[in-house]
Design a protein around this motif. Structure first.
Motif, PDB file in Angstrom:
ATOM      1  N   VAL A 288       9.983  -2.765   4.927  1.00  0.00           N
ATOM      2  CA  VAL A 288       8.358  -2.608   5.027  1.00  0.00           C
ATOM      3  C   VAL A 288       7.911  -4.036   4.535  1.00  0.00           C
ATOM      4  O   VAL A 288       6.933  -4.437   5.116  1.00  0.00           O
ATOM      5  N   GLU A 289       8.440  -4.377   3.619  1.00  0.00           N
ATOM      6  CA  GLU A 289       7.982  -5.736   3.187  1.00  0.00           C
ATOM      7  C   GLU A 289       8.057  -6.850   4.040  1.00  0.00           C
ATOM      8  O   GLU A 289       7.343  -7.398   4.558  1.00  0.00           O
ATOM      9  N   ARG A 290       9.296  -6.902   4.426  1.00  0.00           N
ATOM     10  CA  ARG A 290       9.720  -8.065   5.491  1.00  0.00           C
ATOM     11  C   ARG A 290       8.927  -7.854   6.611  1.00  0.00           C
ATOM     12  O   ARG A 290       8.437  -8.912   7.387  1.00  0.00           O
ATOM     13  N   LYS A 291       8.808  -6.533   7.263  1.00  0.00           N
ATOM     14  CA  LYS A 291       7.981  -6.625   8.677  1.00  0.00           C
ATOM     15  C   LYS A 291       6.624  -6.284   8.727  1.00  0.00           C
ATOM     16  O   LYS A 291       5.933  -6.180   9.468  1.00  0.00           O
ATOM     17  N   HIS A 292       6.174  -6.426   7.364  1.00  0.00           N
ATOM     18  CA  HIS A 292       4.780  -6.297   6.797  1.00  0.00           C
ATOM     19  C   HIS A 292       4.086  -5.128   7.605  1.00  0.00           C
ATOM     20  O   HIS A 292       2.938  -5.279   8.388  1.00  0.00           O
TER      21      HIS A 292
ATOM     22  N   PRO B 188      10.828   7.799   8.903  1.00  0.00           N
ATOM     23  CA  PRO B 188      10.981   6.807   8.155  1.00  0.00           C
ATOM     24  C   PRO B 188      11.505   5.703   9.043  1.00  0.00           C
ATOM     25  O   PRO B 188      11.884   5.828  10.080  1.00  0.00           O
ATOM     26  N   MET B 189      11.611   4.407   8.202  1.00  0.00           N
ATOM     27  CA  MET B 189      12.011   3.195   9.051  1.00  0.00           C
ATOM     28  C   MET B 189      13.297   3.512   9.807  1.00  0.00           C
ATOM     29  O   MET B 189      14.288   4.063   9.241  1.00  0.00           O
ATOM     30  N   GLY B 190      13.271   3.006  11.013  1.00  0.00           N
ATOM     31  CA  GLY B 190      14.750   3.092  11.517  1.00  0.00           C
ATOM     32  C   GLY B 190      15.005   4.451  12.113  1.00  0.00           C
ATOM     33  O   GLY B 190      15.885   4.499  12.974  1.00  0.00           O
TER      34      GLY B 190
ATOM     35  N   PRO C 167       0.968  14.474   7.350  1.00  0.00           N
ATOM     36  CA  PRO C 167       1.970  13.524   6.872  1.00  0.00           C
ATOM     37  C   PRO C 167       1.776  13.003   5.548  1.00  0.00           C
ATOM     38  O   PRO C 167       0.599  12.294   5.578  1.00  0.00           O
ATOM     39  N   PRO C 168       2.686  13.126   4.582  1.00  0.00           N
ATOM     40  CA  PRO C 168       2.441  12.433   3.261  1.00  0.00           C
ATOM     41  C   PRO C 168       2.216  10.832   3.216  1.00  0.00           C
ATOM     42  O   PRO C 168       1.428  10.586   2.711  1.00  0.00           O
ATOM     43  N   LEU C 169       3.097  10.399   4.326  1.00  0.00           N
ATOM     44  CA  LEU C 169       3.218   8.843   4.427  1.00  0.00           C
ATOM     45  C   LEU C 169       2.528   8.533   5.928  1.00  0.00           C
ATOM     46  O   LEU C 169       3.456   9.230   6.957  1.00  0.00           O
ATOM     47  N   LEU C 170       1.888   7.516   6.222  1.00  0.00           N
ATOM     48  CA  LEU C 170       1.772   7.181   7.510  1.00  0.00           C
ATOM     49  C   LEU C 170       2.124   5.554   7.416  1.00  0.00           C
ATOM     50  O   LEU C 170       1.799   4.532   6.820  1.00  0.00           O
ATOM     51  N   TYR C 171       3.087   5.135   8.392  1.00  0.00           N
ATOM     52  CA  TYR C 171       3.674   3.807   8.573  1.00  0.00           C
ATOM     53  C   TYR C 171       2.612   2.872   9.583  1.00  0.00           C
ATOM     54  O   TYR C 171       2.380   3.652  10.709  1.00  0.00           O
ATOM     55  N   ILE C 172       2.009   1.882   9.459  1.00  0.00           N
ATOM     56  CA  ILE C 172       1.329   1.401  10.191  1.00  0.00           C
ATOM     57  C   ILE C 172       1.230  -0.076  10.566  1.00  0.00           C
ATOM     58  O   ILE C 172       1.671  -0.786   9.900  1.00  0.00           O
ATOM     59  N   THR C 173       1.516  -0.461  11.939  1.00  0.00           N
ATOM     60  CA  THR C 173       1.464  -1.663  12.252  1.00  0.00           C
ATOM     61  C   THR C 173       0.104  -1.898  13.347  1.00  0.00           C
ATOM     62  O   THR C 173      -0.554  -1.008  13.604  1.00  0.00           O
ATOM     63  N   GLY C 174      -0.374  -3.259  13.352  1.00  0.00           N
ATOM     64  CA  GLY C 174      -1.901  -3.399  13.967  1.00  0.00           C
ATOM     65  C   GLY C 174      -2.714  -3.130  12.725  1.00  0.00           C
ATOM     66  O   GLY C 174      -2.311  -3.360  11.603  1.00  0.00           O
ATOM     67  N   ALA C 175      -3.908  -2.574  12.992  1.00  0.00           N
ATOM     68  CA  ALA C 175      -4.752  -2.183  12.116  1.00  0.00           C
ATOM     69  C   ALA C 175      -5.782  -0.808  12.292  1.00  0.00           C
ATOM     70  O   ALA C 175      -6.033  -0.801  13.317  1.00  0.00           O
ATOM     71  N   LEU C 176      -5.508  -0.091  11.472  1.00  0.00           N
ATOM     72  CA  LEU C 176      -6.375   1.264  11.260  1.00  0.00           C
ATOM     73  C   LEU C 176      -7.621   0.977  10.508  1.00  0.00           C
ATOM     74  O   LEU C 176      -7.523   0.784   9.471  1.00  0.00           O
ATOM     75  N   THR C 177      -8.821   1.155  11.554  1.00  0.00           N
ATOM     76  CA  THR C 177     -10.055   0.820  10.723  1.00  0.00           C
ATOM     77  C   THR C 177     -10.838   2.143  10.809  1.00  0.00           C
ATOM     78  O   THR C 177     -10.610   3.336  11.307  1.00  0.00           O
ATOM     79  N   GLU C 178     -12.078   1.873  10.112  1.00  0.00           N
ATOM     80  CA  GLU C 178     -12.914   2.996   9.820  1.00  0.00           C
ATOM     81  C   GLU C 178     -13.570   3.527  11.297  1.00  0.00           C
ATOM     82  O   GLU C 178     -13.732   4.688  11.367  1.00  0.00           O
TER      83      GLU C 178
ATOM     84  N   GLY D 259       7.100   8.641  17.766  1.00  0.00           N
ATOM     85  CA  GLY D 259       7.998   9.816  17.435  1.00  0.00           C
ATOM     86  C   GLY D 259       9.144   9.263  16.859  1.00  0.00           C
ATOM     87  O   GLY D 259      10.105  10.072  16.477  1.00  0.00           O
ATOM     88  N   CYS D 260       9.251   8.047  16.688  1.00  0.00           N
ATOM     89  CA  CYS D 260      10.556   7.421  15.826  1.00  0.00           C
ATOM     90  C   CYS D 260       9.899   6.327  14.929  1.00  0.00           C
ATOM     91  O   CYS D 260       8.824   6.283  14.513  1.00  0.00           O
ATOM     92  N   GLY D 261      10.837   5.776  14.308  1.00  0.00           N
ATOM     93  CA  GLY D 261      10.360   4.905  13.025  1.00  0.00           C
ATOM     94  C   GLY D 261       9.303   3.927  13.672  1.00  0.00           C
ATOM     95  O   GLY D 261       9.639   3.253  14.901  1.00  0.00           O
ATOM     96  N   ILE D 262       8.724   3.167  12.587  1.00  0.00           N
ATOM     97  CA  ILE D 262       7.481   2.272  13.317  1.00  0.00           C
ATOM     98  C   ILE D 262       8.228   0.883  13.729  1.00  0.00           C
ATOM     99  O   ILE D 262       7.496   0.165  14.235  1.00  0.00           O
ATOM    100  N   ASP D 263       9.665   0.744  13.246  1.00  0.00           N
ATOM    101  CA  ASP D 263      10.192  -0.498  13.745  1.00  0.00           C
ATOM    102  C   ASP D 263      10.920  -0.313  14.680  1.00  0.00           C
ATOM    103  O   ASP D 263      11.470  -1.332  15.267  1.00  0.00           O
TER     104      ASP D 263
END
Lengths: 396, 396
Positions: free
Chosen positions: B100-104, B230-232, B126-137, B201-205
């Motif tokens: 998560v840290e390495r891939k920002h 989860p990642m992967g 979902p308890p956790l949401l993994y995000i790339t790009g930017a989720l805005t208001e 439907g898969c890991g964010i990476d």
């Protein structure tokens, strides 16, 4: 003397009450109707109100000026009725009577017990219906199918299929003999050996469009041609909206399979809804001009139908038990389709009622060019597919 | 001590309450979430209930066995929580934190104020949401567009147009990055310089399908990629129904443009209705496989839409005033279309989003072969039409 208490003229009423399907209106009764209808500035609704009040058109013509005024006529109208038609009108009535006899045209009036039951109950039933072919009691179980003259090939195929299946289930398919959807509706019913009725917007002795002469003859053998217009009336466009109220008036509901926006079919559908008829529409791709109208009807609340069973399911609960028992179960598609070879089936499954070019059939099936061509030929010979110009194929 | 009266842990709550869009969850908070999520036999709903009761995942992990039981845990669950994950699970949590840290990658929890408002209110966010790009208001004004992977060319074009127009009006278009309709939905929004979100439907990476890698990068520049997995995590088909609740959960409504019967898109639409979301469907020809699903939705009561304006008209009355003011009026089609030559316009009018062969264009327009070919070429150069194999053309 008040018309409601007047003794019914037995001579004419015995004709009027006749319920045999071989019933023919006498020349004298028809002449009276035509004389009343010929009065300038008097519409169908007034004619019908008068005749219903006096129980026969002859009684209206025999009534005195005072009696007419007492029964609600204006003094002017009473005078006009008493005066009778001028010489030229008399001649044209004479011509019409002769033509009706010579061409063996049946005429039924809205007073007759053989007049279609549902049509009699609309706000403004046609006082007279000219009929060729045969209108039977079976035709009370009727469904209208109308739509675009410039229908797509897919739309015509879909219309034929719906009409075929509804006619096969025992319903009479009513339409307007126009090009496109109307013709496909009649043809589908004929193909199923079912009944179909065409309501014309011109005189019963004319056929419009002229190229549907042969179709008309086929309809007369398996159903009826109807018109309210006087003999010889040309197919003026202003007759068509009036004609359309008869199409829906005869029917339990109106199906629109393809229609452009702002088209006559949409007006028919809206009038049908006002008559308390069910309105059904077949959805279509939103960019196809002839689906914009049906999609608009669906937005307005028309019932979405995809197949004949949808129509029957919707109609059944509101059907009188006497009509309900006449409905036949729909043939299962696969029973009708019979057994196809493996490759034929593959090709047939890929085809639809929208034309597809051969290249696409080859790519989609993954079969060789020669196998696809052979299968298509075999399917064509079995009348399961049709070929269109440009190597395009669709289900038959 | 009862969890509801427990003093809130200030260290973690300061993170949780942060509403800045540059907010990042600390490694320690994420680690606590991952530890809870890793407990065998405990689902998202239980994890979320516990964390909500204790106000933070760390507080759950710090609670004593008795406190956990008092707050509703079974003795077995309390023991498992107190015992913590085994060594192998600890290692995999460590790996995930590093990735998560390495891939920002940004992670938001359902406790965060920056978590999407609408999604937070569904029964099982979902308890956790993994995000790339930017989720805005801005993305609170979102509309989902989903449908068939094997969409027709016409269906894809229609999807692009709808998405283009909705994104142009200020809505974020949410979809699933799948082939067919999903891809067209993202592309339409991108073409309008609008915002779009893809929920994986898969890991964010990971990117599925792999050929959408470039599309994914474009979406990250103009929107966001989201995943709860989860990642992967590989793109297992059983992830997709769960994924679809996020697509509809994020959105004011769900549009289905093309879908086969019994398809995932239909399930999404039905779940969306259960979530209280508007369901919209685009009608199609009844014999087209990918229209059977949308027509079925219309029969079930989905709203029929033909254009973006229909969606906006339906959504507007239920929109919070703060969101309503963000909606831009739709561009008029003819403004966008610019000026065409007379023959070009004629050819363009005949074309639709369904492919048409050149022969038909010639017959329908009545123009000469050379004029039609020249007009098509000119329209193609102006990117107003596209050519498909087999001399078929459709609007671009």
């Amino acid at each position: 003397m008040q018309p409601s208490s007047q003794p019914v003229d037995t001579d004419s009423s015995s004709e009027v009450a006749g319920s045999s399907s071989s019933y023919r209106m006498t020349r004298a009764v028809l002449e009276s109707w035509l004389r009343l209808r010929a009065i300038d500035g008097v519409g169908d609704v007034t004619v019908l109100r008068l005749v219903r009040a006096w129980h026969s058109p002859e009684a209206v013509l025999r009534a005195s000026r005072d009696e007419l005024i007492e029964s609600g006529c204006s003094p002017q109208l009473a005078d006009t009725i008493r005066r009778g038609p001028d010489r030229s009108t008399c001649r044209s009535i004479e011509r019409e009577l002769t033509a009706v006899e010579r061409k063996h045209i049946e005429v039924r009036s809205a007073l007759d017990s053989t007049y279609p039951m549902r049509l009699k109950m609309i706000a403004d039933p046609p006082p007279l219906l000219y009929i060729t072919g045969a209108l039977t009691e079976q035709d009370e179980l009727a469904m209208a199918i109308v739509g675009a003259r410039r229908a797509t090939a897919a739309g015509r195929a879909m219309t034929e299929e719906l009409s075929h299946d509804l006619a096969g289930a025992g319903m009479t398919v009513v339409s307007g003999l126009a090009r496109g959807v109307d013709a496909a509706a009649h043809q589908g019913a004929l193909a199923a050996q079912g009944r179909t009725i065409a309501v014309l917007g011109c005189g019963i002795d004319r056929t419009y469009p002229p190229e549907h002469e042969r179709l008309r003859r086929q309809i007369e053998e398996q159903g009826a041609i109807l018109s309210e217009a006087p003999m010889g009336a040309p197919p003026h466009s202003h007759h068509f909206p009036r004609r359309n109220r008869i199409i829906s008036g005869l029917s339990l509901g109106v199906i629109v399979t393809e229609a452009a926006i702002n088209s006559g079919s949409l007006i028919t559908a809206r009038l049908a809804a006002e008559q308390g008829r069910e309105v059904f529409a077949v959805p279509g791709f939103v960019k196809t001009e002839t689906s914009r109208g049906t999609n608009a009807l669906l937005k307005e609340g028309a019932a979405l139908i995809e197949r004949a069973q949808d129509v029957i399911d919707a109609i059944l609960p509101q059907l009188e038990p006497s009509l309900r028992v006449r409905l036949q179960p729909l043939q299962k598609k696969n029973e009708r389709e019979g057994q196809l070879g493996k490759e034929e089936q593959l090709v047939y499954d890929v085809l639809s009622y929208a034309p597809l070019i051969v290249d696409d059939v080859i790519v989609t099936t993954g079969l060789s060019v020669s196998t696809v061509m052979a299968s298509l030929l075999s399917l064509e010979l079995r009348q399961r597919v049709r070929q269109l110009p440009g190597q395009r194929y669709l289900r038959a």
